[in-house]
Enzyme design. Structure first.
Site, PDB file in Angstrom:
ATOM      1  N   SER A  52       0.831  -1.213   0.000  1.00  0.00           N
ATOM      2  CA  SER A  52       0.000   0.000   0.000  1.00  0.00           C
ATOM      3  C   SER A  52       0.863   1.260   0.000  1.00  0.00           C
ATOM      4  CB  SER A  52      -0.961   0.002   1.200  1.00  0.00           C
ATOM      5  OG  SER A  52      -0.250  -0.019   2.419  1.00  0.00           O
ATOM      6  N   HIS A  53       2.152   1.129   0.327  1.00  0.00           N
ATOM      7  CA  HIS A  53       3.028   2.303   0.348  1.00  0.00           C
ATOM      8  C   HIS A  53       4.349   2.067  -0.380  1.00  0.00           C
ATOM      9  CE1 HIS A  53      -0.071   3.240   3.217  1.00  0.00           C
ATOM     10  NE2 HIS A  53       0.184   4.506   2.949  1.00  0.00           N
ATOM     11  N   PHE A 126       3.524  10.548   2.947  1.00  0.00           N
ATOM     12  CA  PHE A 126       2.750   9.772   1.964  1.00  0.00           C
ATOM     13  C   PHE A 126       3.197   8.315   1.986  1.00  0.00           C
ATOM     14  CE2 PHE A 126       1.503   9.287  -2.742  1.00  0.00           C
ATOM     15  CZ  PHE A 126       0.141   9.375  -2.471  1.00  0.00           C
ATOM     16  N   MET A 184       0.524   0.501  12.243  1.00  0.00           N
ATOM     17  CA  MET A 184      -0.878   0.251  11.867  1.00  0.00           C
ATOM     18  C   MET A 184      -1.667   1.534  11.736  1.00  0.00           C
ATOM     19  SD  MET A 184      -2.293  -1.016  15.503  1.00  0.00           S
ATOM     20  CE  MET A 184      -3.109   0.379  16.275  1.00  0.00           C
ATOM     21  N   ALA A 185      -2.496   1.580  10.706  1.00  0.00           N
ATOM     22  CA  ALA A 185      -3.472   2.664  10.601  1.00  0.00           C
ATOM     23  C   ALA A 185      -4.453   2.511  11.767  1.00  0.00           C
ATOM     24  CB  ALA A 185      -4.225   2.545   9.272  1.00  0.00           C
ATOM     25  N   ASP A 193      -4.952   0.617   0.814  1.00  0.00           N
ATOM     26  CA  ASP A 193      -5.488  -0.724   0.558  1.00  0.00           C
ATOM     27  C   ASP A 193      -6.894  -0.662  -0.038  1.00  0.00           C
ATOM     28  OD1 ASP A 193      -3.376  -2.426   1.094  1.00  0.00           O
ATOM     29  OD2 ASP A 193      -3.768  -2.441   3.249  1.00  0.00           O
ATOM     30  N   LYS A 236     -12.376   2.320  20.579  1.00  0.00           N
ATOM     31  CA  LYS A 236     -10.964   2.261  20.996  1.00  0.00           C
ATOM     32  C   LYS A 236     -10.041   2.797  19.893  1.00  0.00           C
ATOM     33  CE  LYS A 236     -11.926  -1.552  24.092  1.00  0.00           C
ATOM     34  NZ  LYS A 236     -11.490  -2.838  24.663  1.00  0.00           N
ATOM     35  N   GLU A 312       7.107  -9.462  11.361  1.00  0.00           N
ATOM     36  CA  GLU A 312       7.766 -10.706  10.919  1.00  0.00           C
ATOM     37  C   GLU A 312       7.562 -10.965   9.427  1.00  0.00           C
ATOM     38  OE1 GLU A 312       6.984 -13.911  13.669  1.00  0.00           O
ATOM     39  OE2 GLU A 312       7.433 -15.387  12.103  1.00  0.00           O
TER      40      GLU A 312
HETATM   41  N1  NDP Z   1       1.377   8.114   5.880  1.00  0.00           N
HETATM   42  C1  NDP Z   1       0.120   7.999   6.272  1.00  0.00           C
HETATM   43  O1  NDP Z   1      -0.559   8.982   6.498  1.00  0.00           O
HETATM   44  C2  NDP Z   1      -0.473   6.648   6.447  1.00  0.00           C
HETATM   45  C3  NDP Z   1       0.281   5.502   6.297  1.00  0.00           C
HETATM   46  N2  NDP Z   1      -0.279   4.281   6.545  1.00  0.00           N
HETATM   47  C4  NDP Z   1       0.562   3.103   6.424  1.00  0.00           C
HETATM   48  O2  NDP Z   1      -0.160   2.023   5.877  1.00  0.00           O
HETATM   49  C5  NDP Z   1       0.477   0.831   6.232  1.00  0.00           C
HETATM   50  C6  NDP Z   1      -0.547  -0.254   6.409  1.00  0.00           C
HETATM   51  O3  NDP Z   1      -1.290  -0.053   7.579  1.00  0.00           O
HETATM   52  P1  NDP Z   1      -2.330  -1.178   8.028  1.00  0.00           P
HETATM   53  O4  NDP Z   1      -3.094  -1.651   6.852  1.00  0.00           O
HETATM   54  O5  NDP Z   1      -3.065  -0.704   9.210  1.00  0.00           O
HETATM   55  O6  NDP Z   1      -1.337  -2.342   8.452  1.00  0.00           O
HETATM   56  P2  NDP Z   1      -1.656  -3.901   8.625  1.00  0.00           P
HETATM   57  O7  NDP Z   1      -3.028  -4.078   9.166  1.00  0.00           O
HETATM   58  O8  NDP Z   1      -1.307  -4.622   7.380  1.00  0.00           O
HETATM   59  O9  NDP Z   1      -0.578  -4.308   9.719  1.00  0.00           O
HETATM   60  C7  NDP Z   1      -0.552  -3.656  10.954  1.00  0.00           C
HETATM   61  C8  NDP Z   1       0.521  -4.270  11.837  1.00  0.00           C
HETATM   62  O10 NDP Z   1       0.058  -5.543  12.280  1.00  0.00           O
HETATM   63  C9  NDP Z   1       0.981  -6.556  11.893  1.00  0.00           C
HETATM   64  N3  NDP Z   1       0.195  -7.734  11.552  1.00  0.00           N
HETATM   65  C10 NDP Z   1      -0.615  -7.899  10.480  1.00  0.00           C
HETATM   66  N4  NDP Z   1      -1.210  -9.108  10.525  1.00  0.00           N
HETATM   67  C11 NDP Z   1      -0.745  -9.713  11.641  1.00  0.00           C
HETATM   68  C12 NDP Z   1      -0.963 -10.994  12.242  1.00  0.00           C
HETATM   69  N5  NDP Z   1      -1.793 -11.878  11.705  1.00  0.00           N
HETATM   70  N6  NDP Z   1      -0.313 -11.289  13.387  1.00  0.00           N
HETATM   71  C13 NDP Z   1       0.538 -10.395  13.945  1.00  0.00           C
HETATM   72  N7  NDP Z   1       0.795  -9.184  13.426  1.00  0.00           N
HETATM   73  C14 NDP Z   1       0.155  -8.837  12.292  1.00  0.00           C
HETATM   74  C15 NDP Z   1       1.758  -5.989  10.736  1.00  0.00           C
HETATM   75  O11 NDP Z   1       3.017  -6.619  10.612  1.00  0.00           O
HETATM   76  P3  NDP Z   1       3.697  -6.851   9.160  1.00  0.00           P
HETATM   77  O12 NDP Z   1       4.168  -5.496   8.744  1.00  0.00           O
HETATM   78  O13 NDP Z   1       4.773  -7.826   9.394  1.00  0.00           O
HETATM   79  O14 NDP Z   1       2.608  -7.385   8.257  1.00  0.00           O
HETATM   80  C16 NDP Z   1       1.845  -4.514  11.140  1.00  0.00           C
HETATM   81  O15 NDP Z   1       2.868  -4.276  12.027  1.00  0.00           O
HETATM   82  C17 NDP Z   1       1.332   1.155   7.442  1.00  0.00           C
HETATM   83  O16 NDP Z   1       2.683   1.035   7.084  1.00  0.00           O
HETATM   84  C18 NDP Z   1       0.989   2.586   7.779  1.00  0.00           C
HETATM   85  O17 NDP Z   1       2.059   3.357   8.286  1.00  0.00           O
HETATM   86  C19 NDP Z   1      -1.571   4.142   6.934  1.00  0.00           C
HETATM   87  C20 NDP Z   1      -2.346   5.247   7.101  1.00  0.00           C
HETATM   88  C21 NDP Z   1      -1.887   6.590   6.815  1.00  0.00           C
HETATM   89  O1  LIG Z   2      -2.981   4.565   3.191  1.00  0.00           O
HETATM   90  C1  LIG Z   2      -3.343   5.605   3.773  1.00  0.00           C
HETATM   91  O2  LIG Z   2      -4.275   5.617   4.572  1.00  0.00           O
HETATM   92  C2  LIG Z   2      -2.581   6.852   3.518  1.00  0.00           C
HETATM   93  N1  LIG Z   2      -1.383   6.775   3.068  1.00  0.00           N
HETATM   94  C3  LIG Z   2      -0.543   7.868   2.691  1.00  0.00           C
HETATM   95  C4  LIG Z   2      -1.074   9.174   3.126  1.00  0.00           C
HETATM   96  C5  LIG Z   2      -2.547   9.249   3.062  1.00  0.00           C
HETATM   97  C6  LIG Z   2      -3.226   8.133   3.787  1.00  0.00           C
END
Ligand code: NDP
Ligand SMILES: O=C(O)C1=NCCCC1
Length: 341
Positions: A52-53, A126, A184-185, A193, A236, A312
């Site tokens: 996703s990034h 981003f 995590m978001a 995504d 939460k 992991e």
């Molecule tokens: N710049 C911005 O403004 C934004 C950026 N983002 C980015 O988007 C990305 C994706 O976020 P999001 O979709 O919430 O992430 P995920 O839900 O994919 O993962 C969240 C965390 O949970 C872990 N995880 C996932 N599945 C499991 C599992 N089954 N058991 C144990 N741990 C698990 C992941 O580890 P692993 O990495 O190993 O899968 C990760 O550390 C992030 O990197 C976030 O920083 C999101 C929102 C805004």
């Molecule tokens: O995936 C997201 O959520 C975001 N990623 C980059 C910045 C905007 C939000």
């Protein structure tokens, strides 16, 4: 973190991908210094399977630079404001070069005082957040970061979107193992995504978002076109998202997720907000024991049946990429070549 679903897979050495991304970013308006930081960040996300990034975001960087919304040449201004506090004005540029500019001072302060805060404002983020914290844990430090984004999440119990997807990332050293990292978001799903699912014509699981009339939907397009995401975990996740707005925006002097108006910049995709990092030197409290205690925690979690630590999956993908090259879909690879022109 959806994986690309279409096209044959191409494997590219990390250095080659990073160089290509740097060339694209420079060609589209970034200085060499900014392009180098962003290219490393984006190539690292692709390498770790953080799709996703990863390179999925490059067209967004390009269109944003073309729109004049972000300054790809900005030179951040670092202020040493207190013994445990560093402030950076990113001057309308990206957050990662601002972090890079303040990093040495931040680490020196954390090592001297035991804890230090980095407050970045006037910045665009981003990308994934784990690349901002993981390197601190590799140096034996504990790091926590938050960043807010753009209005697309309905606070729990509310009727309209207000918060951003507002991620939280944490990293800690762990004796003999990779650092413990989660990122995590605070929304049920990252916006990236949702976009990837829409592009692939896939439905989402239930509980991710609502359509323009506020009704629950599993259609990613409906979320993107007038609808919104929900926080993860009801009240939460909503409270954590609120905390991110306070720490990343109110505390840094950045914009809340709803405060910037990019409507005059068609193609703009990067939220103009703020970012906070807190770095702790665990040796001040626990000597060398902290990393060992982290290891004990991991072992106890495994003893009760845990078979996958956060982070992991990325480390596993990183190892494979080190041997075989970074995986991209053929479509992504061809698209990148076109952007370097
Ligand atoms: N710049 C911005 O403004 C934004 C950026 N983002 C980015 O988007 C990305 C994706 O976020 P999001 O979709 O919430 O992430 P995920 O839900 O994919 O993962 C969240 C965390 O949970 C872990 N995880 C996932 N599945 C499991 C599992 N089954 N058991 C144990 N741990 C698990 C992941 O580890 P692993 O990495 O190993 O899968 C990760 O550390 C992030 O990197 C976030 O920083 C999101 C929102 C805004
Ligand atoms: O995936 C997201 O959520 C975001 N990623 C980059 C910045 C905007 C939000």
């Amino acid at each position: 973190m959806s994986a690309p679903t279409t096209g044959a897979v191409v494997r590219v050495p990390f250095a080659e991908l990073q160089a290509l991304l740097q060339a694209i970013l420079q060609r589209h308006g970034c200085s060499a210094a900014v392009a180098a930081v962003l290219a490393h960040n984006c190539a690292s996300a692709q390498r770790d399977g953080a799709h996703s990034h990863g390179v999925f975001r490059i067209p967004g960087y390009v269109s944003t630079l073309a729109s004049g919304w972000v300054d790809g040449q900005a030179e951040p201004v670092v202020s040493d404001v207190a013994s445990g506090y560093v402030r950076v004005d990113a001057r309308g540029g990206f957050a990662q070069p601002a972090l890079a500019a303040a990093r040495a001072l931040l680490v020196a302060k954390a090592r001297a005082a035991g804890i230090a805060v980095l407050a970045i404002h006037n910045s665009h983020h981003f990308a994934a957040l784990w690349p901002d914290v993981e390197p601190f844990a590799e140096e034996g430090l504990v790091a926590l970061s938050v960043v807010n984004s753009m209005t697309c999440v309905v606070p729990h119990g509310a009727r309209k979107p207000l918060f951003g997807t507002n991620p939280i990332a944490f990293a800690a050293p762990c004796a003999g193992l990779d650092p413990i990292v989660f990122d995590m978001a605070t929304s049920a799903m990252a916006h990236g995504d949702v976009q990837i699912a829409a592009r692939a014509g896939q439905r989402l699981p239930e509980g991710m978002g609502v359509d323009a009339s506020g009704q629950p939907t599993t259609d990613p397009q409906a979320i993107l076109e007038g609808g919104a995401l929900l926080p993860f975990g009801g009240h939460k996740g909503s409270a954590l998202s609120m905390m991110v707005e306070l720490l990343a925006a109110a505390l840094t002097g950045g914009h809340f997720s709803w405060e910037f108006d990019w409507s005059g910049h068609p193609g703009a995709k990067t939220p103009w907000t703020g970012q906070l990092l807190i770095v702790i030197d665990p040796s001040k409290a626990e000597g060398e024991r902290f990393a060992q205690r982290s290891r004990e925690l991991v072992e106890q979690m495994q003893a009760v049946g845990l078979n996958r630590m956060p982070g992991e999956r990325r480390y596993r993908e990183r190892e494979v990429a080190g041997r075989e090259g970074v995986a991209l879909s053929e479509q992504e690879w061809v698209g990148l070549q076109a952007l370097v022109g």
